[in-house]
Design an enzyme around this catalytic site. Structure first.
Site, PDB file in Angstrom:
ATOM      1  N   GLU A  46       0.835  -1.198   0.000  1.00 58.42           N
ATOM      2  CA  GLU A  46       0.000   0.000   0.000  1.00 58.42           C
ATOM      3  C   GLU A  46       0.876   1.256   0.000  1.00 58.42           C
ATOM      4  OE1 GLU A  46      -3.633   1.558   2.925  1.00 58.42           O
ATOM      5  OE2 GLU A  46      -2.164   0.099   3.640  1.00 58.42           O
ATOM      6  N   LYS A 115      -9.207   2.325  -1.845  1.00 64.63           N
ATOM      7  CA  LYS A 115      -9.446   1.703  -0.546  1.00 64.63           C
ATOM      8  C   LYS A 115     -10.769   2.213   0.017  1.00 64.63           C
ATOM      9  CE  LYS A 115      -7.003   1.004   3.882  1.00 64.63           C
ATOM     10  NZ  LYS A 115      -5.728   1.300   4.576  1.00 64.63           N
ATOM     11  N   CYS A 198      -5.381  -3.296   2.606  1.00 64.12           N
ATOM     12  CA  CYS A 198      -5.124  -3.366   4.045  1.00 64.12           C
ATOM     13  C   CYS A 198      -6.385  -3.486   4.903  1.00 64.12           C
ATOM     14  CB  CYS A 198      -4.290  -2.176   4.471  1.00 64.12           C
ATOM     15  SG  CYS A 198      -3.483  -2.430   6.079  1.00 64.12           S
ATOM     16  N   SER A 415      -9.041 -62.232   9.424  1.00 64.10           N
ATOM     17  CA  SER A 415      -8.102 -62.944   8.553  1.00 64.10           C
ATOM     18  C   SER A 415      -6.656 -62.807   8.990  1.00 64.10           C
ATOM     19  CB  SER A 415      -8.230 -62.399   7.129  1.00 64.10           C
ATOM     20  OG  SER A 415      -7.771 -61.052   7.066  1.00 64.10           O
ATOM     21  N   ASN A 514     -27.352 -64.084  11.872  1.00 67.48           N
ATOM     22  CA  ASN A 514     -28.775 -64.410  12.038  1.00 67.48           C
ATOM     23  C   ASN A 514     -28.985 -65.291  13.270  1.00 67.48           C
ATOM     24  OD1 ASN A 514     -29.425 -64.713   8.455  1.00 67.48           O
ATOM     25  ND2 ASN A 514     -29.422 -62.918   9.776  1.00 67.48           N
ATOM     26  N   GLY A 518     -27.349 -60.804  15.446  1.00 65.15           N
ATOM     27  CA  GLY A 518     -26.299 -59.790  15.347  1.00 65.15           C
ATOM     28  C   GLY A 518     -26.164 -59.154  13.977  1.00 65.15           C
ATOM     29  N   TYR A 536     -17.929 -59.440  -5.548  1.00 61.75           N
ATOM     30  CA  TYR A 536     -19.329 -59.011  -5.516  1.00 61.75           C
ATOM     31  C   TYR A 536     -20.157 -60.045  -4.755  1.00 61.75           C
ATOM     32  CZ  TYR A 536     -23.582 -56.743  -7.176  1.00 61.75           C
ATOM     33  OH  TYR A 536     -24.775 -56.070  -7.246  1.00 61.75           O
TER      34      TYR A 536
END
Length: 699
Positions: A46, A115, A198, A415, A514, A518, A536
């Protein structure tokens, strides 16, 4: 601006108060240095042409005339320089004095932005000398030309199509012909720049808010902010916050050495931010230049994605240069070349004028860092906090689902691999949050044709150490009967051989759930979903998928965090060995007792795929841009050909496997990228990858 990148600079030159001649030389030297470094947007402080601290000298005709002459000299000096430059000066208009930012490029003065917010408190007394700017765009005569004057100016970057006639200096100092590194690109760049000064940023309603709503994606701020204790932190937070709120790049250049220290000290604290992140910050109390690269296409992608960010109104109607619709709130006009006619329609209150400037397009050398693990928080302390947060999100999601369904148990296939380990840890946390016994969990190990002793023992030991029930169901005999029933030769280790095992395991888990009233907890992670690396209606399916938005690179850190913080040396030792085990579905027979089927040998390194996924979905990067930044991120780790090979694999699999993601179970979102068809990714299962693959082939 190839790939949307543009280099920018904030400059805080050494100046002398009221010495416009010295200041001009200093500013021009800064221009030369920044242009040599290929910066395209240059922002000075500025009132830098005169100095901010001139006080009542601003009333002197001598100073005001010198400032005008200095600006004229700078504008002429910018001819042949490939940059848009902003510098501050006092300017008289209609008998009043304004604190303005002058914008100029390649020998042409483009506009003055005054400004608006003039501080007149504490150490500031700008209202003593200056008049607040307004949104109304008018013009002021400068050098025999009509130059637009007003806050509502936007500077639109267009590309040059002619061959540049000038040369520049390379980083090592040798001369480099401009056309050796510049290429002709399409005319529109999407770069739109606005300016504020500013205090405008510190006010309750900064002009940059309206500027951004009108289309500006880069805001420059010409500032003279003095230094008092603690102010630098607040200044930084303002710049960060404004760039985040406006989804923009923000360049803040502040006055420094050379300003009067009669009562104040100016530290030259310059900042460059992009969407809430500081890209560069100058050391305080020094003169100099800071650089950064903005990713304009990334900012535009964010705005497209954010439905709460308003659309910039374009009232150009037919799109012809000079066309304006007075009925629109924002009049956007592409001005004719003749300066007097250029702003003929720019005087209506409340309109915006979009002023074109031109840059040659070049491939911006990138210095910004691209984290090779964008899903993983950097820094040990931050990573630990984020890991705890993510585990809590996962556990709270499961806790709610268990409460809502009245589940009496939760069942998971364990696993000995990373994903099922993380799922079991989340289940443990959910049980603790519910205040129920950990033996509510049933972890089922289901040895198959590819199970190794290492993973089997880790699965069993971890389950027992965490206090869950352990159930073992060997699937080999059942799968052999299934092979007999469908006529599958067990010696043929094809996809049927592999997937039959995955589906047998899922059937067992569903039936056990089942039987015990749960829920089956899914273990698959987001990286596997992105690649379709799931069977899938096998491991693809569950009743609640706690890992569904956790990428593989983050799974590893979550497990490590748990091992580091659990306070149980036995559990920690098991988890460290799980982390050291190669990622594998273990569906093919082991070789000499070791895992034979390593996932990353087949589909590619997960750290690459997670990187591709992040930049494709989070920011909409095209393949060529992902390839470019991946080469930077993984330099020294992966050869360019390897990166391109797996990038092709990523796109091919991502498009072809969407049908699996279209029907995935519920699960909690933990980060900014997710693949749920009910949440972040609404993608048709039959979308064609041709455009993306064609671009990859051209690489």
């Amino acid at each position: 601006m190839k790939d949307g990148f543009i280099k920018v600079a904030a400059l805080s030159p050494e100046i002398r108060v009221a010495d416009c001649i010295f200041n001009t030389e200093s500013i021009c030297a800064g221009i030369d240095e920044a242009v040599r470094e290929h910066a395209k947007i240059l922002v000075f402080p500025e009132l830098c042409i005169t100095g901010y601290t001139c006080g009542d000298l601003f009333w002197q005709e001598t100073l005001l005339g010198a400032a005008r002459r200095a600006l004229a000299e700078m504008v002429a000096y910018s001819a042949g320089k490939d940059a848009l430059i902003f510098a501050g000066l006092p300017l008289e208009k209609d008998g009043k004095l304004y604190n303005v930012a002058a914008a100029f490029s390649d020998g042409e003065l483009l506009g003055f932005v005054p400004k608006r917010c003039l501080p007149n408190y504490n150490e500031f007394y700008e209202a003593r000398h200056f008049t607040p700017g307004s949104e109304t765009v008018s013009y002021v005569e400068f050098g025999g030309k009509a130059v637009p004057f007003g806050m509502n100016l936007l500077f639109l970057c267009e590309t040059r199509s002619d061959t540049p006639q000038f040369s520049t200096l390379g980083k090592s100092g040798e001369s480099v012909e401009a056309d050796a590194f510049r290429t002709e690109l399409p005319e529109e760049t999407g770069l739109v720049i606005a300016a504020e000064l500013c205090e405008d940023l510190w006010a309750p309603n900064p002009p940059s808010i309206a500027d951004a709503q009108a289309g500006a994606n880069v805001i420059v701020n010409l500032s003279a902010s003095d230094e008092v204790t603690g102010k630098s932190d607040y200044r930084r937070s303002l710049v960060e916050g404004q760039s985040a709120r406006l989804l923009c790049g923000y360049i803040y250049a502040s006055a420094g050495e050379g300003e009067s220290t009669q009562d104040l000290v100016y530290g030259g604290h310059s900042l460059i931010a992009e969407n809430g992140h500081i890209l560069a910050q100058s050391p305080r109390f020094e003169s100099g230049i800071i650089y950064a690269e903005f990713d304009i296409s990334r900012l535009r992608a964010e705005r497209r994605r954010m439905t709460t960010f308003p659309a910039a109104k374009d009232a150009s109607g037919c799109g012809t240069r000079g066309c304006v619709s007075a009925s629109d709130d924002v009049a956007v006009r592409y001005a004719p070349e003749h300066m007097a006619a250029r702003y003929a329609f720019a005087c209506a209150s409340g309109t915006y004028v979009k002023i074109p400037f031109h840059l040659y397009m070049e491939e911006t050398p990138l210095t910004r860092r691209f984290d090779p693990a964008p899903f993983v928080p950097a820094g040990e302390a931050d990573r630990g906090r984020r890991c705890e947060e993510i585990l809590m999100i996962q556990a709270l999601g499961l806790k709610k689902r268990m409460q809502h369904t009245g589940a009496k148990s939760i069942v998971v296939g364990i696993s000995g691999g990373l994903d099922s380990t993380l799922a079991l840890l989340v289940m443990t946390k959910a049980c603790d949050l519910l205040g129920i016994p950990r033996d509510t969990m049933t972890a089922v190990t289901m040895p198959g044709f590819g199970t190794t002793d290492r993973t089997y023992h880790n699965a069993c030991s971890l389950t027992k150490s965490l206090g869950a029930k352990l159930l073992e169901v060997d699937i080999r005999d059942a799968v052999k009967i299934h092979f007999r029933d469908i006529g599958q030769n067990p010696e043929v280790h094809d996809v049927t051989y592999e997937n039959s095992q995955a589906r047998e395991r899922t059937q067992i888990l569903m039936d056990l759930a089942n039987k015990t009233g749960g829920l089956v907890i899914g273990t698959g992670d987001m990286s596997e979903l992105a690649l379709g690396w799931a069977t899938y209606n096998g491991d693809h399916m569950s009743m609640y998928a706690v890992n569904c938005s956790v990428p593989k690179t983050l799974v590893r850190h979550l497990v490590r965090y748990y091992a580091d913080t659990c306070g149980d040396p036995v559990v920690g030792e098991i988890l460290y060995d799980v982390l050291d085990t190669p990622v594998s579905p273990e569906l093919l027979p082991p070789q000499n007792g070791e895992i034979a089927q390593k996932t990353e040998d087949i589909v590619g390194p997960y750290e690459l795929h997670d990187f591709f996924l992040y930049y494709m979905l989070r920011f909409g990067y095209p393949p060529a841009k992902i390839y470019r930044v991946a080469k930077l991120a993984f330099a020294g780790a992966y050869d360019e050909r390897v990166i391109l090979k797996w990038l092709k694999t990523f796109y091919r699999r991502f498009f072809s496997q969407q049908f699996k993601r279209s029907c995935i179970p519920d699960g909690p979102k933990v980060g900014s990228v997710a693949l749920s068809p009910r949440g972040d990714l609404r993608m048709p299962s039959d979308a064609c990858a041709r455009l993306w693959m064609d671009e990859l082939e051209r690489l």
